[in-house]
Design a protein around this motif. Structure first.
Motif, PDB file in Angstrom:
ATOM      1  N   GLU A  89       0.825  -1.207   0.000  1.00 54.21           N
ATOM      2  CA  GLU A  89       0.000   0.000   0.000  1.00 54.21           C
ATOM      3  C   GLU A  89       0.860   1.257   0.000  1.00 54.21           C
ATOM      4  OE1 GLU A  89      -3.216   0.224  -0.327  1.00 54.21           O
ATOM      5  OE2 GLU A  89      -3.462  -1.956  -0.426  1.00 54.21           O
ATOM      6  N   ALA A  90       1.997   1.209   0.726  1.00 56.11           N
ATOM      7  CA  ALA A  90       2.881   2.375   0.734  1.00 56.11           C
ATOM      8  C   ALA A  90       3.560   2.565  -0.606  1.00 56.11           C
ATOM      9  CB  ALA A  90       3.922   2.216   1.842  1.00 56.11           C
ATOM     10  N   ALA A  91       3.838   1.452  -1.289  1.00 52.29           N
ATOM     11  CA  ALA A  91       4.474   1.558  -2.606  1.00 52.29           C
ATOM     12  C   ALA A  91       3.535   2.172  -3.628  1.00 52.29           C
ATOM     13  CB  ALA A  91       4.936   0.185  -3.069  1.00 52.29           C
ATOM     14  N   THR A  92       2.230   1.954  -3.488  1.00 52.99           N
ATOM     15  CA  THR A  92       1.277   2.555  -4.427  1.00 52.99           C
ATOM     16  C   THR A  92       1.212   4.068  -4.272  1.00 52.99           C
ATOM     17  OG1 THR A  92      -0.498   2.160  -2.818  1.00 52.99           O
ATOM     18  CG2 THR A  92      -0.132   0.477  -4.519  1.00 52.99           C
ATOM     19  N   ILE A  93       1.500   4.558  -3.075  1.00 53.53           N
ATOM     20  CA  ILE A  93       1.504   6.005  -2.862  1.00 53.53           C
ATOM     21  C   ILE A  93       2.692   6.636  -3.582  1.00 53.53           C
ATOM     22  CG2 ILE A  93       1.631   7.818  -1.105  1.00 53.53           C
ATOM     23  CD1 ILE A  93       0.218   5.877   0.798  1.00 53.53           C
ATOM     24  N   GLY A  94       3.817   5.927  -3.593  1.00 57.37           N
ATOM     25  CA  GLY A  94       4.991   6.413  -4.301  1.00 57.37           C
ATOM     26  C   GLY A  94       5.936   7.252  -3.473  1.00 57.37           C
ATOM     27  N   SER A  95       5.741   7.284  -2.172  1.00 58.63           N
ATOM     28  CA  SER A  95       6.610   8.070  -1.301  1.00 58.63           C
ATOM     29  C   SER A  95       7.644   7.154  -0.661  1.00 58.63           C
ATOM     30  CB  SER A  95       5.775   8.768  -0.219  1.00 58.63           C
ATOM     31  OG  SER A  95       6.606   9.459   0.681  1.00 58.63           O
ATOM     32  N   THR A  96       8.914   7.408  -0.935  1.00 61.79           N
ATOM     33  CA  THR A  96       9.982   6.577  -0.374  1.00 61.79           C
ATOM     34  C   THR A  96      10.144   6.807   1.118  1.00 61.79           C
ATOM     35  OG1 THR A  96      11.110   6.753  -2.514  1.00 61.79           O
ATOM     36  CG2 THR A  96      12.389   5.922  -0.656  1.00 61.79           C
ATOM     37  N   SER A  97      10.013   8.050   1.549  1.00 62.35           N
ATOM     38  CA  SER A  97      10.148   8.362   2.975  1.00 62.35           C
ATOM     39  C   SER A  97       9.044   7.702   3.792  1.00 62.35           C
ATOM     40  CB  SER A  97      10.134   9.878   3.185  1.00 62.35           C
ATOM     41  OG  SER A  97       8.913  10.422   2.692  1.00 62.35           O
ATOM     42  N   LEU A  98       7.831   7.701   3.239  1.00 69.63           N
ATOM     43  CA  LEU A  98       6.723   7.044   3.941  1.00 69.63           C
ATOM     44  C   LEU A  98       6.941   5.540   4.017  1.00 69.63           C
ATOM     45  CD1 LEU A  98       3.917   7.227   5.241  1.00 69.63           C
ATOM     46  CD2 LEU A  98       2.930   7.044   2.952  1.00 69.63           C
ATOM     47  N   LEU A  99       7.472   4.965   2.968  1.00 70.81           N
ATOM     48  CA  LEU A  99       7.743   3.535   2.963  1.00 70.81           C
ATOM     49  C   LEU A  99       8.799   3.172   4.005  1.00 70.81           C
ATOM     50  CD1 LEU A  99       7.309   0.786   1.621  1.00 70.81           C
ATOM     51  CD2 LEU A  99       9.090   1.395  -0.020  1.00 70.81           C
ATOM     52  N   ILE A 100       9.848   3.999   4.104  1.00 72.23           N
ATOM     53  CA  ILE A 100      10.903   3.745   5.099  1.00 72.23           C
ATOM     54  C   ILE A 100      10.358   3.919   6.510  1.00 72.23           C
ATOM     55  CG2 ILE A 100      13.115   4.578   5.971  1.00 72.23           C
ATOM     56  CD1 ILE A 100      13.821   5.332   3.078  1.00 72.23           C
ATOM     57  N   ALA A 101       9.529   4.935   6.731  1.00 71.86           N
ATOM     58  CA  ALA A 101       8.975   5.183   8.069  1.00 71.86           C
ATOM     59  C   ALA A 101       8.058   4.042   8.503  1.00 71.86           C
ATOM     60  CB  ALA A 101       8.229   6.504   8.076  1.00 71.86           C
ATOM     61  N   LEU A 102       7.189   3.599   7.610  1.00 72.84           N
ATOM     62  CA  LEU A 102       6.288   2.506   7.955  1.00 72.84           C
ATOM     63  C   LEU A 102       7.044   1.199   8.208  1.00 72.84           C
ATOM     64  CD1 LEU A 102       3.307   3.096   5.492  1.00 72.84           C
ATOM     65  CD2 LEU A 102       3.290   3.372   7.969  1.00 72.84           C
ATOM     66  N   SER A 103       8.043   0.936   7.391  1.00 71.53           N
ATOM     67  CA  SER A 103       8.834  -0.289   7.572  1.00 71.53           C
ATOM     68  C   SER A 103       9.598  -0.267   8.888  1.00 71.53           C
ATOM     69  CB  SER A 103       9.802  -0.461   6.407  1.00 71.53           C
ATOM     70  OG  SER A 103       9.109  -0.560   5.185  1.00 71.53           O
ATOM     71  N   SER A 104      10.139   0.889   9.252  1.00 70.90           N
ATOM     72  CA  SER A 104      10.883   0.983  10.513  1.00 70.90           C
ATOM     73  C   SER A 104       9.970   0.837  11.724  1.00 70.90           C
ATOM     74  CB  SER A 104      11.629   2.321  10.577  1.00 70.90           C
ATOM     75  OG  SER A 104      10.706   3.404  10.501  1.00 70.90           O
ATOM     76  N   VAL A 105       8.771   1.439  11.646  1.00 75.67           N
ATOM     77  CA  VAL A 105       7.830   1.335  12.778  1.00 75.67           C
ATOM     78  C   VAL A 105       7.343  -0.092  12.944  1.00 75.67           C
ATOM     79  CG1 VAL A 105       5.557   2.018  13.600  1.00 75.67           C
ATOM     80  CG2 VAL A 105       7.110   3.735  12.702  1.00 75.67           C
ATOM     81  N   VAL A 106       6.950  -0.710  11.835  1.00 76.41           N
ATOM     82  CA  VAL A 106       6.477  -2.096  11.899  1.00 76.41           C
ATOM     83  C   VAL A 106       7.591  -3.028  12.323  1.00 76.41           C
ATOM     84  CG1 VAL A 106       5.543  -3.994  10.540  1.00 76.41           C
ATOM     85  CG2 VAL A 106       4.657  -1.689  10.219  1.00 76.41           C
ATOM     86  N   GLY A 107       8.802  -2.813  11.831  1.00 75.89           N
ATOM     87  CA  GLY A 107       9.931  -3.648  12.222  1.00 75.89           C
ATOM     88  C   GLY A 107      10.294  -3.491  13.683  1.00 75.89           C
ATOM     89  N   PHE A 108      10.159  -2.264  14.210  1.00 74.13           N
ATOM     90  CA  PHE A 108      10.462  -2.046  15.630  1.00 74.13           C
ATOM     91  C   PHE A 108       9.504  -2.831  16.512  1.00 74.13           C
ATOM     92  CE2 PHE A 108       9.749   0.270  19.593  1.00 74.13           C
ATOM     93  CZ  PHE A 108      11.033   0.324  20.088  1.00 74.13           C
ATOM     94  N   PHE A 109       8.214  -2.708  16.247  1.00 75.09           N
ATOM     95  CA  PHE A 109       7.233  -3.401  17.077  1.00 75.09           C
ATOM     96  C   PHE A 109       7.218  -4.908  16.814  1.00 75.09           C
ATOM     97  CE2 PHE A 109       5.452   0.907  17.315  1.00 75.09           C
ATOM     98  CZ  PHE A 109       5.246   1.007  18.672  1.00 75.09           C
ATOM     99  N   THR A 110       7.732  -5.323  15.684  1.00 73.55           N
ATOM    100  CA  THR A 110       7.727  -6.744  15.355  1.00 73.55           C
ATOM    101  C   THR A 110       8.915  -7.475  15.945  1.00 73.55           C
ATOM    102  OG1 THR A 110       6.564  -6.256  13.297  1.00 73.55           O
ATOM    103  CG2 THR A 110       7.625  -8.408  13.464  1.00 73.55           C
ATOM    104  N   PHE A 111      10.098  -6.872  15.895  1.00 73.26           N
ATOM    105  CA  PHE A 111      11.319  -7.571  16.298  1.00 73.26           C
ATOM    106  C   PHE A 111      11.925  -7.024  17.590  1.00 73.26           C
ATOM    107  CE2 PHE A 111      11.097  -7.867  11.620  1.00 73.26           C
ATOM    108  CZ  PHE A 111      11.054  -9.243  11.495  1.00 73.26           C
ATOM    109  N   VAL A 112      11.952  -5.699  17.722  1.00 73.55           N
ATOM    110  CA  VAL A 112      12.679  -5.105  18.853  1.00 73.55           C
ATOM    111  C   VAL A 112      11.922  -5.282  20.158  1.00 73.55           C
ATOM    112  CG1 VAL A 112      13.678  -2.977  19.760  1.00 73.55           C
ATOM    113  CG2 VAL A 112      13.795  -3.465  17.306  1.00 73.55           C
ATOM    114  N   THR A 113      10.605  -5.103  20.134  1.00 75.39           N
ATOM    115  CA  THR A 113       9.830  -5.178  21.381  1.00 75.39           C
ATOM    116  C   THR A 113       9.889  -6.550  22.042  1.00 75.39           C
ATOM    117  OG1 THR A 113       8.337  -3.481  20.520  1.00 75.39           O
ATOM    118  CG2 THR A 113       7.577  -4.761  22.398  1.00 75.39           C
TER     119      THR A 113
END
Length: 212
Positions: A89-113
């Protein structure tokens, strides 16, 4: 004569077959009688081992820690399943910064927590049992996948650090453990484990014999 011979043969065969059946039945009965004895002995040994152990400590935060870890692991699984959808869904928007932000947030709550929770809670002792016959303690902790992990140790295996680390009360076989004195059923177990029953060393420091 033929009828007599046939009758004798039939009766002999019947007696032989009956004897064979009786032997098989007796053999099966022996097996059936042996198996319950083995089962009874097995369960009796387990019950005797449980009776030997006396629970002397219970961590009051055990249910809360289990609930938090269950929630963390379930959210991590949900994050892993939802991550491809979020990236698409983030790739369809076309914003690279949004894609990086969403991936980092999801990755933090998925692996780091979950890893952070495990680092904090892996030292917390949920239960300690004591075997008076061997003077052995059995401390139970929770691993990453919420399964109990047991550690058998004796008083000689305990080292109390001069400067305890974070969430560390003592070291049992070089493994840090966190316990609270007020939650022991009897304070003598805590005192013996921490070495308070040993004579105190009031030596303030070693003096240099050369200076004397």
């Amino acid at each position: 004569m033929l009828r007599m011979c046939v009758r004798n043969i039939c009766t002999s065969n019947k007696s032989m077959s009956n004897s064979v059946l009786l032997k098989e039945i007796a053999h099966n009965l022996k097996i059936v009688t042996v198996c319950p004895n083995l089962i009874i002995r097995h369960f009796a040994s387990d019950i005797e081992e449980d009776k030997k152990l006396e629970r002397i400590y219970y961590g009051p935060l055990t249910p809360q820690i289990k609930a938090v870890k269950v929630f963390s692991l379930s959210s991590s699984v949900a994050g892993l399943l939802a991550q491809p959808i979020i990236i698409r869904e983030a790739a369809t928007i076309g914003s690279t910064s949004l894609l990086i932000a969403l991936s980092s947030v999801v990755g933090f709550f998925t692996f780091v927590t979950p890893l952070l929770l495990h680092v904090i809670t892996k030292k917390y002792v949920t239960e300690i049992s004591y075997d008076p016959t061997t003077s052995t303690y059995k401390a139970t902790t929770i691993n990453f996948f919420l399964t109990p992990k047991e550690l058998d140790f004796k008083v000689d295996d305990v080292v109390v650090p001069d400067i305890p680390g974070m969430f560390t009360t003592l070291l049992a076989k070089n493994k840090p453990l966190f316990i609270e004195a007020r939650h022991f059923t009897n304070p003598k177990y805590y005192a013996k484990m921490m070495g308070y029953d040993k004579p105190m060393d009031f030596k303030l420091g070693e003096q240099d014999t050369a200076d004397k």
